[in-house]
Design a protein around this motif. Structure first.
Motif, PDB file in Angstrom:
ATOM      1  N   VAL A  91     -12.550  -4.812   3.275  1.00  0.00           N
ATOM      2  CA  VAL A  91     -13.583  -5.439   2.343  1.00  0.00           C
ATOM      3  C   VAL A  91     -12.908  -5.871   0.922  1.00  0.00           C
ATOM      4  CG1 VAL A  91     -15.839  -4.913   3.612  1.00  0.00           C
ATOM      5  CG2 VAL A  91     -14.599  -3.296   1.688  1.00  0.00           C
ATOM      6  N   ASP A  92     -11.747  -5.298   0.933  1.00  0.00           N
ATOM      7  CA  ASP A  92     -11.042  -5.535  -0.437  1.00  0.00           C
ATOM      8  C   ASP A  92      -9.353  -5.184  -0.330  1.00  0.00           C
ATOM      9  OD1 ASP A  92     -10.765  -6.336  -3.178  1.00  0.00           O
ATOM     10  OD2 ASP A  92     -12.325  -5.023  -3.943  1.00  0.00           O
ATOM     11  N   SER A  93      -8.824  -5.434  -1.521  1.00  0.00           N
ATOM     12  CA  SER A  93      -7.316  -5.233  -1.635  1.00  0.00           C
ATOM     13  C   SER A  93      -7.038  -5.275  -3.145  1.00  0.00           C
ATOM     14  CB  SER A  93      -6.463  -5.833  -0.754  1.00  0.00           C
ATOM     15  OG  SER A  93      -6.379  -7.401  -1.185  1.00  0.00           O
ATOM     16  N   CYS A  94      -5.870  -5.058  -3.639  1.00  0.00           N
ATOM     17  CA  CYS A  94      -5.465  -5.174  -4.877  1.00  0.00           C
ATOM     18  C   CYS A  94      -5.454  -6.797  -5.205  1.00  0.00           C
ATOM     19  CB  CYS A  94      -4.125  -4.538  -5.429  1.00  0.00           C
ATOM     20  SG  CYS A  94      -2.696  -5.268  -4.721  1.00  0.00           S
ATOM     21  N   TYR A 107      -1.870  -5.019   4.605  1.00  0.00           N
ATOM     22  CA  TYR A 107      -0.541  -4.318   4.216  1.00  0.00           C
ATOM     23  C   TYR A 107      -0.464  -4.238   2.544  1.00  0.00           C
ATOM     24  CZ  TYR A 107       0.873  -5.281   9.068  1.00  0.00           C
ATOM     25  OH  TYR A 107       0.841  -5.431  10.071  1.00  0.00           O
ATOM     26  N   CYS A 108      -1.648  -4.319   1.976  1.00  0.00           N
ATOM     27  CA  CYS A 108      -1.619  -4.230   0.599  1.00  0.00           C
ATOM     28  C   CYS A 108      -0.869  -2.822   0.206  1.00  0.00           C
ATOM     29  CB  CYS A 108      -3.265  -3.951   0.213  1.00  0.00           C
ATOM     30  SG  CYS A 108      -3.503  -3.814  -1.807  1.00  0.00           S
ATOM     31  N   LEU A 109       0.055  -3.167  -0.905  1.00  0.00           N
ATOM     32  CA  LEU A 109       0.652  -2.036  -1.498  1.00  0.00           C
ATOM     33  C   LEU A 109       0.200  -1.013  -2.088  1.00  0.00           C
ATOM     34  CD1 LEU A 109       3.999  -4.092  -2.784  1.00  0.00           C
ATOM     35  CD2 LEU A 109       3.350  -3.345  -0.546  1.00  0.00           C
ATOM     36  N   GLU A 110      -1.087  -1.275  -2.573  1.00  0.00           N
ATOM     37  CA  GLU A 110      -2.030  -0.216  -3.184  1.00  0.00           C
ATOM     38  C   GLU A 110      -3.153   0.486  -2.153  1.00  0.00           C
ATOM     39  OE1 GLU A 110      -4.041  -1.337  -6.659  1.00  0.00           O
ATOM     40  OE2 GLU A 110      -2.199  -1.930  -7.594  1.00  0.00           O
ATOM     41  N   GLY A 111      -2.836  -0.090  -0.967  1.00  0.00           N
ATOM     42  CA  GLY A 111      -3.941   0.180   0.356  1.00  0.00           C
ATOM     43  C   GLY A 111      -4.955  -0.585   0.294  1.00  0.00           C
ATOM     44  N   LEU A 294      -0.644  -4.015  12.509  1.00  0.00           N
ATOM     45  CA  LEU A 294      -2.129  -3.395  12.156  1.00  0.00           C
ATOM     46  C   LEU A 294      -2.845  -4.700  11.790  1.00  0.00           C
ATOM     47  CD1 LEU A 294      -4.111  -1.227  11.026  1.00  0.00           C
ATOM     48  CD2 LEU A 294      -3.038  -1.635   8.670  1.00  0.00           C
ATOM     49  N   ILE A 295      -4.002  -4.885  12.613  1.00  0.00           N
ATOM     50  CA  ILE A 295      -4.877  -6.113  12.321  1.00  0.00           C
ATOM     51  C   ILE A 295      -4.283  -7.202  11.642  1.00  0.00           C
ATOM     52  CG2 ILE A 295      -7.072  -4.675  12.233  1.00  0.00           C
ATOM     53  CD1 ILE A 295      -7.089  -5.060   9.265  1.00  0.00           C
ATOM     54  N   GLY A 296      -4.885  -8.067  11.036  1.00  0.00           N
ATOM     55  CA  GLY A 296      -4.218  -9.079  10.430  1.00  0.00           C
ATOM     56  C   GLY A 296      -4.810  -9.679   9.024  1.00  0.00           C
ATOM     57  N   GLY A 297      -4.181 -10.243   8.089  1.00  0.00           N
ATOM     58  CA  GLY A 297      -4.795 -10.636   6.821  1.00  0.00           C
ATOM     59  C   GLY A 297      -5.953 -11.737   6.905  1.00  0.00           C
ATOM     60  N   MET A 298      -6.406 -11.864   5.972  1.00  0.00           N
ATOM     61  CA  MET A 298      -7.750 -13.056   5.912  1.00  0.00           C
ATOM     62  C   MET A 298      -7.270 -14.104   6.408  1.00  0.00           C
ATOM     63  SD  MET A 298      -9.820 -10.600   5.521  1.00  0.00           S
ATOM     64  CE  MET A 298     -11.083 -11.788   5.761  1.00  0.00           C
TER      65      MET A 298
END
Length: 351
Positions: A91-94, A107-111, A294-298
């Motif tokens: 539901v969010d990323s950086c 794969y957001c570098l901040e998680g 791991l899953i996919g991006g939006m």
């Protein structure tokens, strides 16, 4: 804030039971959604029962969410009240790192922020998932459900679907390729459907002779019984890709030997240590690749839903009354579902 009905686990042994909490009021970029259906994923069990030792109780699981938009924030441009939409595993990323800017928020570098058991990036509250009657999510992490899709069967596409679609697309599966799908569960049956739609020749690898007819029914061209040494030997060095959906430790070496040189074995189910150890020579001497996904991006999640609509792909589902969720978990542990439970949230709202 709005009072929200839900089912939650209060401890690793409590099971799931009714729970109420307050959802936040929509922020300017938020979409408020009344949830109609929510798929049940094996990950839900892991978090409810603290199998990975990271659960934040109470846990409200659910990350295969389909519902209707009831309100939008002032900055929302892509969704409107009444739209049928979906929310998946995050539901969010950086939103600013290289991965996020590439549409690879998973794969957001901040998680990434999980749909449940995560921490909201604004107020640090713990996120609660889709075993609830409503949810509020930033529009970036909300996708449109194509009109052609059955909304009930669309819910698992937001996890089981994208988890198998993403690696097949990323590694370039196309007509003429031979793809082996290891495992015949919720992920495996979707892997078969996507690989077939991409034009590949598809083989299911299963330990169970009883699943041969079902594998063919799902569209597999061939079935290999992985416990049969003769069948495994006949399959040696014949596949371009192996999509490995098995979520528990298993011996990868026999499957690696089924790959051609330059073949790729893709893990999408296993999150634990590989046991028994890999024979590295199987990789080195054939330039094979062992990969994970791991899953996919939006953007890719929306692409996967549109692909399903175009190719008439759906997840096989069994509808579930939320009051029976604990029994459903026990059935899932035994593999007794074909192939995904989907909770009808009308059974929650009726309480």
């Amino acid at each position: 804030m709005t009072t929200t009905k839900a089912y939650a686990a209060q401890s690793e042994t409590s099971g799931l039971a009714p729970f109420s909490f307050d959802r936040r009021a929509p922020r300017p970029d938020d979409v408020a959604i009344e949830i109609d259906y929510c798929g049940v994923c094996h990950t839900d069990i892991h978090f409810a029962q603290n199998d990975w030792g990271v659960s934040l109780y109470p846990v409200v699981p659910g990350h295969e969410i389909v519902g209707r938009v009831t309100a939008v924030g002032s900055d929302v441009t892509h969704h409107k009240v009444g739209d049928v939409v979906g929310v998946g595993c995050m539901v969010d990323s950086c939103r600013t790192c290289a991965a996020c800017e590439s549409g690879l928020e998973q794969y957001c570098l901040e998680g990434m922020t999980g749909t449940y058991n995560g921490h909201d990036r604004h107020d640090q509250s713990v996120t609660f998932g889709g075993y609830s009657d409503k949810i509020v999510v930033s529009e970036r992490f909300v996708v449109k459900i194509p009109d052609k899709l059955d909304v009930k069967a669309a819910a698992p596409l937001l996890c089981a679907g994208i988890t198998t679609y993403s690696p097949l697309r990323h590694y370039g599966v196309k007509p003429g390729h031979k793809v082996g799908v290891i495992g015949m569960g919720g992920l495996g049956h979707m892997g078969v459907k996507f690989a077939k739609a991409l034009g590949a020749e598809v083989t299911i690898f299963t330990r169970s002779e009883s699943k041969v007819a079902e594998a063919k029914h799902q569209g597999a061209d061939h079935v290999v019984i992985s416990t049969d040494d003769d069948q495994m030997q006949a399959a040696a060095e014949t596949f371009d890709f192996m999509l490995d959906t098995v979520p528990v430790q298993h011996d990868l070496n026999p499957y690696l030997n089924c790959l051609k040189f330059d073949g790729t074995h893709i893990l999408v189910g296993l999150l634990e240590a590989i046991e028994p150890p890999l024979q590295a020579g199987s990789l080195v001497f054939k330039r094979r690749v062992l990969a994970g996904s791991l899953i996919g991006g939006m953007p890719e999640t929306q692409e996967a839903l549109d692909f399903c609509a175009e190719h008439d792909i759906r997840c096989d589902v069994e509808m579930l009354d939320i009051h029976n969720i604990n029994d459903a978990y026990e059935r899932m542990k035994k593999g007794d579902v074909k192939y995904r439970f989907v909770i009808d949230m009308a059974t929650l709202k009726a309480d």
